[in-house]
Design a protein around this motif. Structure first.
Motif, PDB file in Angstrom:
ATOM      1  N   ASP A   1     -24.794 -14.745 -42.634  1.00  0.00           N
ATOM      2  CA  ASP A   1     -25.901 -15.679 -42.390  1.00  0.00           C
ATOM      3  C   ASP A   1     -26.648 -15.310 -41.113  1.00  0.00           C
ATOM      4  O   ASP A   1     -27.897 -15.373 -41.072  1.00  0.00           O
ATOM      5  CB  ASP A   1     -25.356 -17.106 -42.283  1.00  0.00           C
ATOM      6  CG  ASP A   1     -24.812 -17.620 -43.601  1.00  0.00           C
ATOM      7  OD1 ASP A   1     -25.182 -17.046 -44.648  1.00  0.00           O
ATOM      8  OD2 ASP A   1     -23.999 -18.564 -43.592  1.00  0.00           O
ATOM      9  N   ARG A   2     -25.892 -14.922 -40.071  1.00  0.00           N
ATOM     10  CA  ARG A   2     -26.564 -14.522 -38.827  1.00  0.00           C
ATOM     11  C   ARG A   2     -27.410 -13.270 -39.044  1.00  0.00           C
ATOM     12  O   ARG A   2     -28.537 -13.174 -38.544  1.00  0.00           O
ATOM     13  CB  ARG A   2     -25.513 -14.241 -37.753  1.00  0.00           C
ATOM     14  CG  ARG A   2     -24.684 -15.453 -37.345  1.00  0.00           C
ATOM     15  CD  ARG A   2     -25.415 -16.334 -36.352  1.00  0.00           C
ATOM     16  NE  ARG A   2     -24.550 -17.400 -35.876  1.00  0.00           N
ATOM     17  CZ  ARG A   2     -23.813 -17.321 -34.769  1.00  0.00           C
ATOM     18  NH1 ARG A   2     -23.833 -16.222 -34.041  1.00  0.00           N
ATOM     19  NH2 ARG A   2     -23.057 -18.333 -34.403  1.00  0.00           N
ATOM     20  N   VAL A   3     -26.866 -12.301 -39.791  1.00  0.00           N
ATOM     21  CA  VAL A   3     -27.621 -11.079 -40.069  1.00  0.00           C
ATOM     22  C   VAL A   3     -28.867 -11.398 -40.874  1.00  0.00           C
ATOM     23  O   VAL A   3     -29.966 -10.875 -40.605  1.00  0.00           O
ATOM     24  CB  VAL A   3     -26.725 -10.061 -40.813  1.00  0.00           C
ATOM     25  CG1 VAL A   3     -27.555  -8.885 -41.316  1.00  0.00           C
ATOM     26  CG2 VAL A   3     -25.615  -9.568 -39.899  1.00  0.00           C
ATOM     27  N   ALA A   4     -28.729 -12.280 -41.890  1.00  0.00           N
ATOM     28  CA  ALA A   4     -29.893 -12.665 -42.681  1.00  0.00           C
ATOM     29  C   ALA A   4     -30.938 -13.372 -41.826  1.00  0.00           C
ATOM     30  O   ALA A   4     -32.152 -13.157 -41.994  1.00  0.00           O
ATOM     31  CB  ALA A   4     -29.456 -13.561 -43.839  1.00  0.00           C
TER      32      ALA A   4
ATOM     33  N   GLY B   1     -22.707 -15.717 -28.864  1.00  0.00           N
ATOM     34  CA  GLY B   1     -24.002 -15.204 -29.300  1.00  0.00           C
ATOM     35  C   GLY B   1     -24.025 -13.761 -29.710  1.00  0.00           C
ATOM     36  O   GLY B   1     -25.072 -13.277 -30.160  1.00  0.00           O
ATOM     37  N   ASN B   2     -22.928 -13.031 -29.570  1.00  0.00           N
ATOM     38  CA  ASN B   2     -22.906 -11.644 -30.034  1.00  0.00           C
ATOM     39  C   ASN B   2     -22.756 -11.598 -31.553  1.00  0.00           C
ATOM     40  O   ASN B   2     -22.236 -12.522 -32.171  1.00  0.00           O
ATOM     41  CB  ASN B   2     -21.759 -10.872 -29.371  1.00  0.00           C
ATOM     42  CG  ASN B   2     -21.944 -10.760 -27.878  1.00  0.00           C
ATOM     43  OD1 ASN B   2     -23.066 -10.770 -27.378  1.00  0.00           O
ATOM     44  ND2 ASN B   2     -20.841 -10.668 -27.139  1.00  0.00           N
ATOM     45  N   LEU B   3     -23.172 -10.489 -32.115  1.00  0.00           N
ATOM     46  CA  LEU B   3     -23.121 -10.330 -33.570  1.00  0.00           C
ATOM     47  C   LEU B   3     -22.221  -9.146 -33.899  1.00  0.00           C
ATOM     48  O   LEU B   3     -22.667  -8.003 -33.906  1.00  0.00           O
ATOM     49  CB  LEU B   3     -24.520 -10.110 -34.142  1.00  0.00           C
ATOM     50  CG  LEU B   3     -24.622 -10.128 -35.682  1.00  0.00           C
ATOM     51  CD1 LEU B   3     -24.184 -11.479 -36.221  1.00  0.00           C
ATOM     52  CD2 LEU B   3     -26.046  -9.811 -36.126  1.00  0.00           C
ATOM     53  N   PRO B   4     -20.920  -9.387 -34.148  1.00  0.00           N
ATOM     54  CA  PRO B   4     -20.023  -8.276 -34.488  1.00  0.00           C
ATOM     55  C   PRO B   4     -20.294  -7.776 -35.897  1.00  0.00           C
ATOM     56  O   PRO B   4     -20.943  -8.434 -36.709  1.00  0.00           O
ATOM     57  CB  PRO B   4     -18.627  -8.902 -34.371  1.00  0.00           C
ATOM     58  CG  PRO B   4     -18.857 -10.349 -34.656  1.00  0.00           C
ATOM     59  CD  PRO B   4     -20.224 -10.670 -34.122  1.00  0.00           C
ATOM     60  N   THR B   5     -19.768  -6.608 -36.179  1.00  0.00           N
ATOM     61  CA  THR B   5     -19.920  -6.038 -37.517  1.00  0.00           C
ATOM     62  C   THR B   5     -18.865  -6.614 -38.452  1.00  0.00           C
ATOM     63  O   THR B   5     -17.819  -7.113 -38.024  1.00  0.00           O
ATOM     64  CB  THR B   5     -19.775  -4.512 -37.473  1.00  0.00           C
ATOM     65  OG1 THR B   5     -18.459  -4.192 -37.001  1.00  0.00           O
ATOM     66  CG2 THR B   5     -20.816  -3.904 -36.542  1.00  0.00           C
TER      67      THR B   5
ATOM     68  N   GLU C   1     -10.928 -12.858 -31.888  1.00  0.00           N
ATOM     69  CA  GLU C   1     -11.888 -12.118 -31.064  1.00  0.00           C
ATOM     70  C   GLU C   1     -13.284 -12.144 -31.695  1.00  0.00           C
ATOM     71  O   GLU C   1     -14.293 -12.285 -30.981  1.00  0.00           O
ATOM     72  CB  GLU C   1     -11.406 -10.679 -30.897  1.00  0.00           C
ATOM     73  CG  GLU C   1     -10.134 -10.552 -30.067  1.00  0.00           C
ATOM     74  CD  GLU C   1      -9.596  -9.130 -30.046  1.00  0.00           C
ATOM     75  OE1 GLU C   1     -10.174  -8.281 -30.766  1.00  0.00           O
ATOM     76  OE2 GLU C   1      -8.607  -8.870 -29.325  1.00  0.00           O
ATOM     77  N   VAL C   2     -13.362 -12.015 -33.005  1.00  0.00           N
ATOM     78  CA  VAL C   2     -14.670 -12.057 -33.676  1.00  0.00           C
ATOM     79  C   VAL C   2     -15.295 -13.439 -33.544  1.00  0.00           C
ATOM     80  O   VAL C   2     -16.499 -13.581 -33.287  1.00  0.00           O
ATOM     81  CB  VAL C   2     -14.510 -11.656 -35.157  1.00  0.00           C
ATOM     82  CG1 VAL C   2     -15.815 -11.873 -35.921  1.00  0.00           C
ATOM     83  CG2 VAL C   2     -14.087 -10.200 -35.267  1.00  0.00           C
ATOM     84  N   GLU C   3     -14.500 -14.494 -33.711  1.00  0.00           N
ATOM     85  CA  GLU C   3     -15.033 -15.850 -33.562  1.00  0.00           C
ATOM     86  C   GLU C   3     -15.514 -16.099 -32.133  1.00  0.00           C
ATOM     87  O   GLU C   3     -16.544 -16.756 -31.936  1.00  0.00           O
ATOM     88  CB  GLU C   3     -13.956 -16.867 -33.940  1.00  0.00           C
ATOM     89  CG  GLU C   3     -13.744 -17.012 -35.442  1.00  0.00           C
ATOM     90  CD  GLU C   3     -12.825 -18.163 -35.765  1.00  0.00           C
ATOM     91  OE1 GLU C   3     -11.998 -18.522 -34.903  1.00  0.00           O
ATOM     92  OE2 GLU C   3     -12.914 -18.678 -36.885  1.00  0.00           O
TER      93      GLU C   3
END
Length: 338
Positions: free
Chosen positions: A268-271, A190-194, A182-184
């Motif tokens: 990496d996405r958060v950064a 394009g969503n950014l899960p925690t 589900e996270v993948e």
């Protein structure tokens, strides 16, 4: 001390949580403590079959009638006294000592996993199990026995408990794999899960792998050199359980690496988002710097301020500020393009 004295004195101090006697055909019926004491007091030639005795009183089980009537290996007493919880199974003087854990795993991670430990001593005539908490595996195995399932030896009961634990491991792996999928999927759209849910799963996997997974080398040593009284069918089932454990361990190790990769991608996405936000703030600050600088200089209440008496002074200063702002914006966005 006579059998009657044991039955009258120690049964009250050490109640039998549940007990079953199995006939030669493998079917079991429930018995009480008096019947268990009477059966154990008879010689093996007069008492065919075997017993399963389960107790929940850990501190006193070694000093009561089970230790007097059942030959318990020394390592079993040490495991009970020390409260060893890691899954293990070893061969000691033609007896088997096993530690099996029953896990109540919350897939929603609203609480830590609840673990009930079951200590077992297995011999040719008796399987004796002790637990501090009521494990679900014992309840399930009891229902199977009372439903008429056949178990031809104490080793068959132990193998069934090990299979229950292997099924728990596989169930945990399946639920964790579904969460990772589900996270993948969220990352792909394009969503950014925690990372908190994945971090909790990874910590649970590390803990449960350390607690539930028996030592593969010891398990395969037992498979290759089983006790003399173990039936060939039981040895084959034990070998199959060892392979299931190895498969579950490989799946857990692969899932841990996969979760680490997903967490790295999320980081990496958060950064990247953080860098984008910092760049936007920096660009706005730099673009607004000429206007702020010019307004700050012209706002000083001192003599010599240019264009103070000019009729078109305001437009000259506005044009100058606009030119400097455009130049700084061009420099910022040109550098970003590079």
């Amino acid at each position: 001390m006579s059998t009657e004295t044991l039955a009258t004195e120690e049964v009250r101090s050490l109640p039998l949580d549940r007990g079953y006697v199995f006939a030669e055909g493998g079917t079991g019926r429930r018995i009480n403590a008096d019947e268990a004491i009477e059966w154990l007091s008879r010689p093996s030639s007069e008492a065919p079959g075997f017993l399963w005795l389960h107790f929940h009183d850990v501190p006193t089980v070694l000093s009561g009638w089970p230790s007097q009537l059942v030959t318990l290996p020394l390592g079993f007493g040490d495991a009970l006294r020390e409260g060893l919880r890691s899954t293990r199974i070893e061969h000691v003087h033609q007896n088997l000592i096993a530690v099996v854990n029953d896990v109540d795993y919350d897939v929603d991670h609203k609480g830590p996993p609840s673990v009930a430990t079951l200590w077992l001593s297995v011999s040719v005539r008796c399987l004796l199990s002790v637990s501090s908490l009521p494990p679900r595996s014992v309840d399930r195995l009891s229902r199977e026995v009372e439903a008429g399932s056949t178990f031809l030896s104490p080793a068959a009961l132990l193998i069934r408990l090990l299979q229950e634990q292997a099924d728990v491991l596989l169930g945990i792996v399946r639920s964790a794999t579904q969460t990772a999928n589900e996270v993948e999927t969220a990352l792909r759209i394009g969503n950014l899960p925690t990372r908190s849910s994945l971090g909790g799963i990874r910590r649970d996997l590390v803990r449960l792998r350390r607690l539930l997974a028996p030592e593969p080398a010891a398990l395969f040593r037992l498979v290759n050199h089983p006790p003399r009284w173990m039936r060939e069918e039981d040895a084959q089932s034990l070998r199959q359980s060892a392979e299931e454990y190895s498969l579950a361990l490989r799946d857990m190790a692969g899932l841990q690496e996969r979760i680490q990769l997903i967490e790295g991608e999320i980081a990496d996405r958060v950064a990247e988002h953080t860098n984008q936000s910092v760049w936007v703030l920096t660009a706005v600050t730099v673009v607004a710097l000429p206007i702020n600088l010019v307004s700050g200089l012209l706002g000083m209440n001192i003599g010599g301020i240019p264009f103070r008496g000019a009729q078109n002074g305001f437009w000259i200063v506005a044009l100058l500020s606009l030119t400097l702002t455009s130049l700084s914006a061009w420099l910022i966005f040109r550098r970003r393009h590079d």
